[in-house]
Design a protein around this motif. Structure first.
Motif, PDB file in Angstrom:
ATOM      1  N   PRO B 173       0.839  -1.202   0.000  1.00 12.55           N
ATOM      2  CA  PRO B 173       0.000   0.000   0.000  1.00 12.55           C
ATOM      3  C   PRO B 173       0.878   1.258   0.000  1.00 12.55           C
ATOM      4  O   PRO B 173       1.456   1.598   1.024  1.00 12.55           O
ATOM      5  N   LYS B 174       0.944   1.917  -1.133  1.00  8.13           N
ATOM      6  CA  LYS B 174       1.959   2.954  -1.303  1.00  8.13           C
ATOM      7  C   LYS B 174       1.728   4.168  -0.402  1.00  8.13           C
ATOM      8  O   LYS B 174       2.656   4.816   0.002  1.00  8.13           O
ATOM      9  N   ARG B 175       0.468   4.444  -0.048  1.00  7.85           N
ATOM     10  CA  ARG B 175       0.281   5.641   0.784  1.00  7.85           C
ATOM     11  C   ARG B 175       0.697   5.390   2.225  1.00  7.85           C
ATOM     12  O   ARG B 175       0.808   6.333   3.009  1.00  7.85           O
ATOM     13  N   LEU B 176       0.941   4.126   2.582  1.00 10.86           N
ATOM     14  CA  LEU B 176       1.423   3.833   3.934  1.00 10.86           C
ATOM     15  C   LEU B 176       2.939   3.678   3.978  1.00 10.86           C
ATOM     16  O   LEU B 176       3.514   3.417   5.037  1.00 10.86           O
ATOM     17  N   TYR B 177       3.608   3.808   2.811  1.00 11.37           N
ATOM     18  CA  TYR B 177       5.057   3.594   2.742  1.00 11.37           C
ATOM     19  C   TYR B 177       5.801   4.388   3.815  1.00 11.37           C
ATOM     20  O   TYR B 177       6.746   3.930   4.420  1.00 11.37           O
ATOM     21  N   ARG B 178       5.379   5.666   3.981  1.00 10.83           N
ATOM     22  CA  ARG B 178       6.145   6.540   4.871  1.00 10.83           C
ATOM     23  C   ARG B 178       5.292   7.147   5.984  1.00 10.83           C
ATOM     24  O   ARG B 178       5.746   8.059   6.678  1.00 10.83           O
ATOM     25  N   THR B 179       4.059   6.659   6.148  1.00 11.59           N
ATOM     26  CA  THR B 179       3.180   7.320   7.124  1.00 11.59           C
ATOM     27  C   THR B 179       3.251   6.684   8.515  1.00 11.59           C
ATOM     28  O   THR B 179       2.974   7.354   9.496  1.00 11.59           O
ATOM     29  N   ILE B 180       3.589   5.395   8.585  1.00 12.06           N
ATOM     30  CA  ILE B 180       3.638   4.762   9.912  1.00 12.06           C
ATOM     31  C   ILE B 180       5.065   4.300  10.188  1.00 12.06           C
ATOM     32  O   ILE B 180       5.671   3.639   9.336  1.00 12.06           O
ATOM     33  N   LYS B 181       5.552   4.577  11.372  1.00  6.75           N
ATOM     34  CA  LYS B 181       6.827   4.010  11.820  1.00  6.75           C
ATOM     35  C   LYS B 181       6.518   3.013  12.919  1.00  6.75           C
ATOM     36  O   LYS B 181       5.576   3.194  13.692  1.00  6.75           O
ATOM     37  N   GLN B 182       7.325   1.954  12.945  1.00  4.20           N
ATOM     38  CA  GLN B 182       7.033   0.890  13.888  1.00  4.20           C
ATOM     39  C   GLN B 182       8.333   0.196  14.257  1.00  4.20           C
ATOM     40  O   GLN B 182       9.282   0.200  13.469  1.00  4.20           O
ATOM     41  N   GLU B 183       8.358  -0.415  15.414  1.00  7.59           N
ATOM     42  CA  GLU B 183       9.510  -1.224  15.781  1.00  7.59           C
ATOM     43  C   GLU B 183       9.527  -2.476  14.896  1.00  7.59           C
ATOM     44  O   GLU B 183       8.545  -3.205  14.844  1.00  7.59           O
ATOM     45  N   VAL B 184      10.625  -2.662  14.197  1.00  9.77           N
ATOM     46  CA  VAL B 184      10.746  -3.856  13.355  1.00  9.77           C
ATOM     47  C   VAL B 184      12.000  -4.608  13.811  1.00  9.77           C
ATOM     48  O   VAL B 184      13.109  -4.090  13.683  1.00  9.77           O
ATOM     49  N   PRO B 185      11.839  -5.792  14.383  1.00 10.78           N
ATOM     50  CA  PRO B 185      12.999  -6.526  14.880  1.00 10.78           C
ATOM     51  C   PRO B 185      14.029  -6.753  13.775  1.00 10.78           C
ATOM     52  O   PRO B 185      13.663  -7.033  12.634  1.00 10.78           O
ATOM     53  N   ALA B 186      15.299  -6.612  14.117  1.00 13.09           N
ATOM     54  CA  ALA B 186      16.357  -6.810  13.124  1.00 13.09           C
ATOM     55  C   ALA B 186      16.506  -8.294  12.808  1.00 13.09           C
ATOM     56  O   ALA B 186      16.919  -8.663  11.705  1.00 13.09           O
ATOM     57  N   GLU B 187      16.161  -9.145  13.768  1.00 13.57           N
ATOM     58  CA  GLU B 187      16.362 -10.581  13.523  1.00 13.57           C
ATOM     59  C   GLU B 187      15.311 -11.141  12.561  1.00 13.57           C
ATOM     60  O   GLU B 187      14.270 -10.525  12.327  1.00 13.57           O
ATOM     61  N   ASP B 188      15.638 -12.322  12.058  1.00 11.68           N
ATOM     62  CA  ASP B 188      14.785 -12.988  11.090  1.00 11.68           C
ATOM     63  C   ASP B 188      13.466 -13.450  11.729  1.00 11.68           C
ATOM     64  O   ASP B 188      13.468 -14.062  12.788  1.00 11.68           O
ATOM     65  N   TYR B 189      12.361 -13.103  11.105  1.00 13.86           N
ATOM     66  CA  TYR B 189      11.071 -13.670  11.527  1.00 13.86           C
ATOM     67  C   TYR B 189      10.160 -13.687  10.305  1.00 13.86           C
ATOM     68  O   TYR B 189      10.431 -12.997   9.312  1.00 13.86           O
ATOM     69  N   SER B 190       9.114 -14.476  10.353  1.00 10.00           N
ATOM     70  CA  SER B 190       8.189 -14.487   9.223  1.00 10.00           C
ATOM     71  C   SER B 190       6.765 -14.581   9.733  1.00 10.00           C
ATOM     72  O   SER B 190       6.524 -15.006  10.865  1.00 10.00           O
ATOM     73  N   ILE B 191       5.837 -14.147   8.908  1.00  9.85           N
ATOM     74  CA  ILE B 191       4.413 -14.249   9.230  1.00  9.85           C
ATOM     75  C   ILE B 191       3.820 -15.276   8.274  1.00  9.85           C
ATOM     76  O   ILE B 191       4.001 -15.161   7.058  1.00  9.85           O
ATOM     77  N   PRO B 192       3.167 -16.296   8.803  1.00 12.33           N
ATOM     78  CA  PRO B 192       2.681 -17.363   7.916  1.00 12.33           C
ATOM     79  C   PRO B 192       1.664 -16.870   6.879  1.00 12.33           C
ATOM     80  O   PRO B 192       0.821 -16.023   7.192  1.00 12.33           O
ATOM     81  N   ILE B 193       1.768 -17.397   5.678  1.00 16.70           N
ATOM     82  CA  ILE B 193       0.804 -17.090   4.616  1.00 16.70           C
ATOM     83  C   ILE B 193      -0.531 -17.723   4.998  1.00 16.70           C
ATOM     84  O   ILE B 193      -0.579 -18.859   5.481  1.00 16.70           O
ATOM     85  N   GLY B 194      -1.620 -16.962   4.795  1.00 13.09           N
ATOM     86  CA  GLY B 194      -2.950 -17.525   5.077  1.00 13.09           C
ATOM     87  C   GLY B 194      -3.435 -17.258   6.489  1.00 13.09           C
ATOM     88  O   GLY B 194      -4.426 -17.831   6.927  1.00 13.09           O
ATOM     89  N   LYS B 195      -2.711 -16.400   7.216  1.00 11.74           N
ATOM     90  CA  LYS B 195      -3.096 -16.118   8.605  1.00 11.74           C
ATOM     91  C   LYS B 195      -3.428 -14.637   8.753  1.00 11.74           C
ATOM     92  O   LYS B 195      -2.591 -13.770   8.509  1.00 11.74           O
ATOM     93  N   ALA B 196      -4.668 -14.350   9.153  1.00 16.66           N
ATOM     94  CA  ALA B 196      -5.087 -12.954   9.331  1.00 16.66           C
ATOM     95  C   ALA B 196      -4.564 -12.409  10.658  1.00 16.66           C
ATOM     96  O   ALA B 196      -4.097 -13.165  11.508  1.00 16.66           O
ATOM     97  N   SER B 197      -4.662 -11.090  10.819  1.00 17.85           N
ATOM     98  CA  SER B 197      -4.256 -10.467  12.073  1.00 17.85           C
ATOM     99  C   SER B 197      -5.486  -9.857  12.733  1.00 17.85           C
ATOM    100  O   SER B 197      -6.261  -9.150  12.094  1.00 17.85           O
TER     101      SER B 197
END
Lengths: 327, 324
Positions: B173-197
């Motif tokens: 979503p291009k309009r959110l590219y620079r609008t939200i800042k968030q803590e993003v862990p530097a280490e490797d993690y993934s979010i499973p495909i097919g799982k809603a939040s």
């Protein structure tokens, strides 16, 4: 070479017959194009890749695909390595690096450039070879492919089997260019025009292009000028758009007759050997048809595999419902 | 833990995976020297060189076709299409080849690649820099369709996309590219495909959305809260496959559903979600399922703000569902 040319001719004739008898649904012949098919595929190494079009049974045979694998595909039976997923003549055989093709014309040409890029990236000596007809040269992807190939200078050989017709449209209505080969110049590499009914000439031109690609010399566009002696497919009637005189003119230039005359004159083939070879080829095909017809249709639940690596929940549901309740 | 916006999260994730996987290559228009028009690939050319960060000629069918050929030979391409609105020259490559290679070859030729592309409105881009046409792709068996709504999910989902054995359309979503800042862990993690939040819990109304509309829906949920309507907000994240379990669990609790998306309403993906709920949870429903969507017009330029569903428009549907 000659034996393969005979085999693909007999294969074409037999398959068309099967189609007419309702034993297969669809077929695209390559009668008249055997010199392109066999001479074109001959210089390739086993590890080279071919992005084919739907008239390339001859190339498949040269690349080591068995007659049975071809017939299994046409029948869409359980032995088909493509699992009966596509209509006839849409071959794909990983073991022979004959890449699976789509029906929309020309999409594979640009994919061949990507594979050639990857081979160069990995420093492999693989050449990527791609075939298409004169009709495909009007598609956007033909342009994209030649443009990208020129820019990235990748080991790819474009092989246009110009058989004069895209279904009903004659070549002079496909392009105002004098020929296809000259189009290469605009993309910054060499185009080669060759008599597509002379198997040795096709071999020589292709060999030079393949060697050049392998040694880092970049792409070549070859145009092999030939003639589609049959209809576009088993569903086509070419009498609607071309004259019997024209067909007769090209029949006199039949690539098999020409190669036979050449070899007989050179003392490389006797009439007896020729007859024996023809008989053997015929028997092989008939035996294979019998074998393939015994193979059952793919199991119903195979419909749901290979859409994804793993079957997602909704396809599992659909598959279970089909198993439980029938179609 | 670094605080990142979405475009930085995408950039960092691409870099990490490129370092980890020597077969990964990027290709697209202006992604090298220029770092991409949204700067998602900034700095990658310098680190990985022009063979792995490939500036291509201006041809979307060329980019996707070339990427397919690379993938078949064992590379793992991530192709960038500058705007989703520009993807259509490659539509044939995506629909006829990318989505079908594995199936049509009986599993002989799977294609493992990602197509990243910015989508959605809100940047005054008019008809051709604003559209949300995710439904073209969710209607194509063989594709996986993902869309993050924040920097954290952007990383986790992009990691999953790049490691997926299936072709993924990754909508940013291009309009959110620079609008939200968030803590993003530097280490490797993934979010499973097919799982809603489950963005926010609530028991009065279920609000289902994805991508750029998640932020708008958050505002709508806050407005509803002032009226004592407790809304449960679900961010699908993965459109194909979608997380039916989370949806149904929520519907069973609330009995009232609003679906919000930017795309035009007719034949939008919201219709599919609505149909799935009606087929499976009719007995739980206490109100008709409502959709808030873009109007069924091309995406307008001057009237962009009117076209895009606003928190107030979404709130009106929440009220309607609640008071039914």
């Amino acid at each position: 070479m000659y034996r393969y040319m005979l085999m693909v001719r007999r294969f074409n004739e037999r398959m068309l017959l099967l189609q007419r008898q309702g034993r297969i649904a669809f077929f695209t012949e390559s009668n008249g194009e055997e010199a392109c098919q066999i001479g074109g595929a001959w210089p390739l190494n086993r590890g080279d890749w071919v992005y084919q079009s739907y008239r390339d049974a001859g190339m498949c045979l040269v690349r080591g695909v068995t007659l049975k694998a071809l017939v299994d595909q046409l029948m869409g039976n359980a032995d088909d390595p493509n699992k009966g997923r596509q209509m006839g003549a849409h071959w794909g055989y990983k073991e022979s690096n004959m890449v699976s093709l789509a029906s929309p014309v020309g999409t594979h040409i640009v994919q061949a450039v990507g594979t050639a890029y990857a081979a160069k990236f990995k420093k492999d000596k693989t050449v990527c070879f791609t075939t298409f007809g004169d009709g495909a040269t009007s598609q956007g992807e033909f342009h994209s492919a030649l443009n990208f190939a020129g820019v990235f200078k990748v080991p790819v050989v474009f092989f246009c089997e110009n058989n004069q017709y895209a279904i009903s449209l004659p070549f002079r209505r496909q392009t105002a260019s004098e020929n296809v080969a000259i189009k290469a110049e605009a993309y910054g590499f060499e185009g080669v025009l060759v008599d597509g009914n002379d198997v040795l000439a096709v071999y020589k031109a292709t060999k030079a292009a393949v060697d050049k690609a392998r040694s880092g010399g970049g792409p070549t566009l070859i145009e092999a000028v030939t003639y589609r002696m049959a209809g576009h497919s088993s569903s086509d009637d070419p009498n609607r758009y071309r004259s019997p005189e024209e067909t007769e003119h090209w029949k006199a230039r039949d690539p098999i007759k020409r190669f036979r005359a050449y070899m007989t004159k050179k003392g490389l083939l006797t009439e007896q050997e020729d007859r024996a070879m023809q008989e053997k080829v015929e028997n092989e095909i008939v035996t294979v048809i019998k074998e393939s017809e015994k193979v059952p249709q793919p199991p119903v639940t195979s419909m749901f595999t290979d859409v994804y690596a793993e079957i997602p929940w909704y396809l599992k549901e659909e598959s279970d419902e089909l198993t439980r309740e029938g179609s | 833990m670094p605080s990142l916006n979405m475009v930085q999260a995408v950039n960092g994730t691409l870099r990490d995976e490129m370092r980890r996987n020597g077969n990964m290559v990027l290709l697209g228009e202006d992604i090298g020297r220029n770092g991409g028009v949204f700067r998602a690939t900034e700095g990658l050319l310098d680190e990985f060189g022009p063979e792995r960060v490939v500036d291509t000629p201006l041809s979307e069918d060329g980019i996707i076709g070339m990427a397919i050929g690379m993938a078949l030979y064992g590379l793992q391409p991530v192709a960038e299409i500058q705007f989703l609105d520009f993807i259509y020259p490659a539509f044939n490559q995506i629909v006829s080849d990318l989505a079908k290679f594995r199936y049509r070859s009986g599993g002989q030729y799977p294609v493992r690649m990602v197509v990243r592309t910015p989508y959605g409105g809100g940047i005054k881009g008019g008809l051709y820099h604003s559209q949300s046409t995710e439904a073209y792709f969710t209607h194509t068996p063989g594709l996986v369709v993902l869309t993050p709504s924040n920097p954290y999910d952007a990383k986790g989902l992009l990691v999953s996309a790049m490691r997926s054995p299936d072709p993924v359309i990754f909508l940013e979503p291009k309009r959110l590219y620079r609008t939200i800042k968030q803590e993003v862990p530097a280490e490797d993690y993934s979010i499973p495909i097919g799982k809603a939040s489950l963005v926010q819990e609530g028991d009065n109304v279920t609000l289902i959305t994805w991508g750029p509309m998640v932020q708008t829906c958050r505002e709508a949920v806050a407005l509803a809260g002032r009226e004592n309507i407790r809304v449960e907000l679900i961010d699908l994240r993965s459109l194909l496959p979608f997380d039916l379990e989370t949806i149904l669990a929520s519907v069973e609790k609330t009995g009232r559903v609003v679906i919000a998306h930017e795309a035009a309403k007719i034949s939008g993906f919201g219709g599919e979600i609505s149909a799935q709920i009606s087929e499976r949870a009719m007995d739980s429903l206490r109100a008709p399922i409502l959709r808030v969507a873009g109007y069924d017009t091309p995406f307008p330029y001057a009237l962009e703000k009117v076209y895009l569903p606003s928190p107030e428009r979404i709130l009106r549907s929440i009220r309607k569902a609640y008071n039914y």
